[in-house]
Design an enzyme around this catalytic site. Structure first.
Site, short mmCIF file in Angstrom:
data_model
loop_
_atom_site.label_atom_id
_atom_site.label_comp_id
_atom_site.label_asym_id
_atom_site.label_seq_id
_atom_site.Cartn_x
_atom_site.Cartn_y
_atom_site.Cartn_z
CG HIS A 142 45.34 31.50 33.86
ND1 HIS A 142 44.34 32.45 33.74
CD2 HIS A 142 45.48 30.96 32.63
CE1 HIS A 142 43.91 32.46 32.49
NE2 HIS A 142 44.58 31.57 31.80
CG ASP A 173 43.65 34.63 36.28
OD1 ASP A 173 44.84 34.40 36.56
OD2 ASP A 173 43.06 34.09 35.34
CB SER A 247 44.54 33.20 28.92
OG SER A 247 43.49 32.28 29.01
CB VAL A 304 31.58 40.98 57.76
CG1 VAL A 304 31.50 41.94 58.93
CG2 VAL A 304 31.49 41.73 56.44
#
Length: 492
Positions: A142, A173, A247, A304
């Protein structure tokens, strides 16, 4: 004989007493001298003026050698990342890059059929950590998502490096970018996040709010936090201060090893509230290795889908006859699970002999299995236990809607002849209309925001007539000369 022994004994006792007295006197003298010296030192450092004592600056004392040492050693490997993303503005602007409303601009808009308003650029900041001396950097997806330009600043280095994207993984991310340098870069050592314990001291290093080289301290508050992001995200929680801009930066152990990549905060105010999350280093290492070797992350699947909430419903589990496990909600047609007969309502209770209590227990071992290899599944259907062997397939081929789309991702290759410039042939007729006389070359019709061309000051209407001292008299000449440029080469 007895008299001589008694005299000898008496002499020894007197000698012992004299020695003890001598030691005692020496100690007393030492204490008196120490007190006098200390008093004189205090009087020297704390001078008295007008009855008031002045404060003295004490000698520096190392309060926490561990924190300081780790910050000093690892700090140079933590980088500041600034990105620019082009944002389309609404029509109706009609301004040139130089900010002029004039007939020249209107002519260009009509002649080249350009929109009324040029796109704008939005800038953001983040962090990253160098993990390879050749310039490979781990960060968050991001941080660099949809960026037109990525620039990296190193602590203590005045240069700003342009970075290119090696690969991204939206499920975790994480992203890997690379910068080019003429020397080896400082590198952070990655640790094994499985050894992290709740209560361990950790440091977070990054650029919160653009303030580079910021270090904060805290402890590991929790491990294996899930249900906060994507399916493959399980976080280390910490109370070390993490804010916007942190971040992509590292979470560091007291061994000086990166044990996480700071990713998110839980906040109601966009600020620090004591709850931050980092992706474990073991996850980062696995993703990094796939991105640098193949440019993308490939994960296995058996086809699944499930809702983890169903598996914590004791009434439902008793009815299905399984003490624990994950309840299958749907089976993708043609998938490995479909081929071996697994059905909705089956309860998968183990994978390769390991019990399945959570969705991660089911997904992770399958996702990490190489495509084409087999896994052993133990499941319960109608209160009857069964075993089956499945061949793992590529998750993106089973669930193509989950695959990362290449659309919207910036083209990181520097196409020779572009650099943010759009050009057209400057024909004699166009040169005459633009009042340029007999000039020949390539006329610039558009300058993309946040590109090399904008940085050096190009504008619409400029005409390129020479590249590296070689004349440019046509659009073909322009493309030929631009194609000869090499990465890192100066261009005039």
């Amino acid at each position: 004989m007895g008299i001589e022994f008694q005299e000898l004994w008496s002499w020894a006792r007197r000698r012992k007493v004299l020695a003890s007295l001598l030691v005692a006197v020496t100690l007393c003298i030492g204490i008196i001298l120490g007190t006098l010296i200390s008093g004189r030192a205090l009087a020297t450092h704390a001078q008295t003026i007008g009855g008031s004592s002045l404060l003295a600056i004490p000698d520096p004392v190392s309060l926490s050698g561990a924190f300081a040492s780790i910050s000093k050693n690892l700090g140079p490997a933590v980088v500041n990342i600034s990105t620019t993303q082009v944002i389309e503005k609404p029509k109706g602007g009609g301004k040139t890059p130089r900010g002029q409303n004039d007939q020249f601009q209107d002519f260009f808009d009509r002649f080249f059929d350009t929109p009324d308003a040029a796109p704008d650029a939005e800038r953001s900041l983040g962090s990253g950590v160098i993990v390879d001396k050749k310039g490979f950097i781990l960060t968050n997806d991001h941080v660099i998502d949809q960026a037109t330009k990525i620039q990296v600043a190193l602590d203590g280095d005045a240069n700003h490096y342009s970075a290119r994207v090696i690969g991204t993984d939206k499920d975790t991310d994480l992203a890997v970018i690379k910068i080019e340098s003429d020397h080896d870069l400082p590198v952070a050592r990655l640790g094994n996040s499985d050894g992290v314990q709740v209560g361990d001291w950790v440091l977070a290093i990054g650029s919160p709010f653009g303030l580079s080289s910021t270090v904060t301290a805290g402890i590991v508050s929790a491990k294996d936090r899930s249900n906060l992001g994507h399916q493959f995200q399980r976080f280390i929680q910490t109370d070390a201060a993490i804010n916007p801009g942190n971040s992509g930066g590292p979470l560091v152990s007291m061994a000086g090893e990166v044990i996480g990549i700071n990713t998110a905060i839980y906040t109601g105010s966009r600020g620090f509230e004591g709850v931050g999350f980092a992706l474990p280093s073991n996850t980062a290492i696995t993703v990094y290795n796939q991105l640098v070797t193949g440019g993308k992350v490939i994960r296995g699947s058996i086809g699944v889908t499930f809702q983890e909430e169903n598996s914590v419903n004791p009434v439902l589990m008793r009815e299905l006859g399984a003490p624990y496990g994950i309840v299958i909600e749907a089976v993708e047609p043609g998938s490995p699970a479909d081929k071996v007969g697994l059905q909705a309502g089956d309860v998968i209770s183990s994978v390769n002999g390991q019990p399945v209590h959570t969705g991660a227990d089911l997904v992770n071992p399958i996702a990490q299995t190489p495509i084409g290899q087999s896994v052993q599944i133990h499941y319960v259907r109608n209160k009857e236990a069964k075993d089956v062997t499945l061949t793992v397939a590529d998750r993106w081929k089973i669930f193509p809607q989950s695959a990362e789309s290449d659309e919207g991702q910036p083209d990181q290759s520097q196409d020779a002849g572009q650099y943010g410039l759009h050009t057209e042939e400057l024909t004699p007729d166009l040169a005459h209309k633009l009042g340029m006389g007999k000039i020949a070359g390539a006329v610039i019709t558009e300058v993309e925001p946040a590109t090399f061309a904008e940085d050096v000051g190009f504008a619409r209407g400029d005409v390129i007539i020479e590249i590296n001292h070689t004349p440019v008299s046509s659009l073909a000449d322009y493309h030929t000369q631009m194609a000869r440029l090499k990465p890192g080469e100066d261009v005039l």
